[in-house]
Design a protein around this motif. Structure first.
Motif, PDB file in Angstrom:
ATOM      1  N   ALA A 108       8.779 -33.223 -39.681  1.00 49.94           N
ATOM      2  CA  ALA A 108       7.689 -34.279 -40.610  1.00 49.94           C
ATOM      3  C   ALA A 108       7.362 -35.576 -40.033  1.00 49.94           C
ATOM      4  CB  ALA A 108       7.699 -33.839 -42.032  1.00 49.94           C
ATOM      5  N   LEU A 111      11.725 -35.961 -45.393  1.00 52.10           N
ATOM      6  CA  LEU A 111      10.598 -34.916 -45.854  1.00 52.10           C
ATOM      7  C   LEU A 111      10.746 -33.835 -45.062  1.00 52.10           C
ATOM      8  CD1 LEU A 111       7.744 -37.358 -46.587  1.00 52.10           C
ATOM      9  CD2 LEU A 111       9.571 -36.408 -48.224  1.00 52.10           C
ATOM     10  N   SER A 112      11.317 -33.749 -43.549  1.00 48.33           N
ATOM     11  CA  SER A 112      11.510 -32.865 -42.888  1.00 48.33           C
ATOM     12  C   SER A 112      12.806 -31.684 -43.326  1.00 48.33           C
ATOM     13  CB  SER A 112      12.201 -33.361 -41.545  1.00 48.33           C
ATOM     14  OG  SER A 112      11.394 -34.236 -40.928  1.00 48.33           O
ATOM     15  N   THR A 113      12.734 -30.461 -43.088  1.00 50.12           N
ATOM     16  CA  THR A 113      13.769 -29.594 -43.674  1.00 50.12           C
ATOM     17  C   THR A 113      14.040 -28.660 -42.346  1.00 50.12           C
ATOM     18  OG1 THR A 113      11.974 -29.393 -45.517  1.00 50.12           O
ATOM     19  CG2 THR A 113      13.568 -27.741 -45.319  1.00 50.12           C
ATOM     20  N   ALA A 136      17.129 -31.243 -46.306  1.00 56.57           N
ATOM     21  CA  ALA A 136      16.619 -32.429 -45.440  1.00 56.57           C
ATOM     22  C   ALA A 136      17.765 -32.225 -44.215  1.00 56.57           C
ATOM     23  CB  ALA A 136      16.347 -33.649 -46.010  1.00 56.57           C
ATOM     24  N   THR A 174       9.183 -28.653 -47.676  1.00 61.04           N
ATOM     25  CA  THR A 174       8.671 -30.122 -47.109  1.00 61.04           C
ATOM     26  C   THR A 174       7.799 -30.414 -47.957  1.00 61.04           C
ATOM     27  OG1 THR A 174       9.672 -30.022 -44.758  1.00 61.04           O
ATOM     28  CG2 THR A 174       7.319 -31.002 -45.188  1.00 61.04           C
TER      29      THR A 174
END
Length: 331
Positions: free
Chosen positions: A252, A235-237, A191, A284
């Motif tokens: 995200a 939750l983003s990557t 993340a 994600t």
């Protein structure tokens, strides 16, 4: 001004956030858009950098009710083809359609967008762009009324707009099938931290520089996207190399309860073909499963030059709907 039938026409203001949110939700329900609005998102939309509501917007009111709106938004930078991108946004309450409001709002939006394009990008060609809504299902009755916002298409065609692009909406039920274990060599997949905000923006600029219609996003608008109330940074990557360069990313957001939206997905051109896009999307998706989401959703260019659709299908996404973009040149 006030019309003969008591409708009033004035610019939008931040005091209109509740009324505009209510209008958007009436349209969402009637047109079966699946995009319910919340007041914080409406406020963020109205306060994007570069917007002057007093000049760029027009609202139609019936007493205290907001029944139609338009907003002209000219990108601060030219797109990849050297054009000023003039986005026309707006909607009309279903109960007030076919009364000429849409045509009047387009007149205002086009006029204001042309002024903005000339001021921001003197001498550059410009193009109006707007949504043409969702395509009917393949097996639907051709004589049935258009839904999903597509009922605007006859008006667009009368005004000289033509369909120029299609976008696939894709969904994946969660948890769904098992995800591949990915550990790309030479990259950390995790993340993003807030200190990696600008590095991720630079990766986005590089990733989309060769994409149709793309125009670079400035720091101010990127920062609002990054910190939006719907953003889900945990939750983003991102995939980062040893030098701290972001090579690939997923941004995200949660715009509907229980649905994780992949707002942006990209890979730097020089890093394509290394499995990095697969790694960040899979990470994600796995994080979304752990967080209890029931569905993942994204939108992709139907003619994506990177073959993104094949990647998403390989990771369990299925095609759900097709949306359209319409354009016409600014005279």
């Amino acid at each position: 001004m006030t019309t003969a039938n008591s409708l009033t026409w004035t610019p939008l203001s931040l005091e209109d956030v509740p009324a505009l949110t209510a209008l958007l939700n009436r349209v969402d329900q009637a047109d079966d858009l699946g995009e319910p609005a919340e007041e914080p998102s409406t406020r963020e939309w109205l306060t994007l950098p570069g917007r002057d509501l007093a000049l760029d917007s027009l609202a139609v009111r019936d007493g205290d009710d907001l029944v139609a709106v338009s907003l002209a938004d000219v990108h601060l930078r030219l797109d990849r083809d050297g054009r000023a991108r003039c986005q026309l946004l707006g909607t009309v309450d279903p109960a007030y359609r076919r009364q000429g409001l849409g045509a009047a709002l387009f007149e205002h939006g086009e006029r204001r967008a042309a002024e903005l394009a000339t001021a921001r990008h003197p001498g550059a060609p410009a193009v109006y762009r707007t949504s043409g809504g969702r395509d009917p299902e393949a097996d639907s009755d051709p004589s049935a009324p258009l839904t999903g916002g597509a009922d605007v298409r006859p008006l667009l065609e009368r005004r000289g707009y033509r369909r120029v692009r299609s976008w696939l909406s894709m969904t994946r039920e969660l948890p769904g099938a098992g995800l591949p274990v990915t550990d790309p060599e030479g990259a950390r997949v995790s993340a993003p931290s807030d200190t990696e905000r600008e590095a991720t923006r630079l990766a986005h600029l590089a990733a989309f520089a060769d994409h149709w219609g793309s125009a670079p996003i400035g720091e101010e608008r990127w920062n609002m996207l990054w910190s939006s109330h719907t953003a889900r940074r945990e939750l983003s990557t991102i995939a980062v190399d040893r030098d701290g360069t972001v090579l690939a990313y997923v941004i995200a957001a949660e715009e509907r309860p229980g649905v994780l939206y992949f707002a942006l997905v990209g890979t730097r051109p020089e890093a394509r073909g290394r499995g990095l896009a697969r790694a960040v999307v899979a990470r994600t998706l796995g994080a979304a499963v752990q967080a209890g989401y029931a569905l993942a959703e994204l939108e992709v260019d139907a003619e994506s030059l990177t073959g993104a659709t094949r990647l998403y299908e390989a990771l369990g996404f299925a095609r759900d709907a097709v949306h359209s973009t319409y354009e016409k040149p600014v005279a």
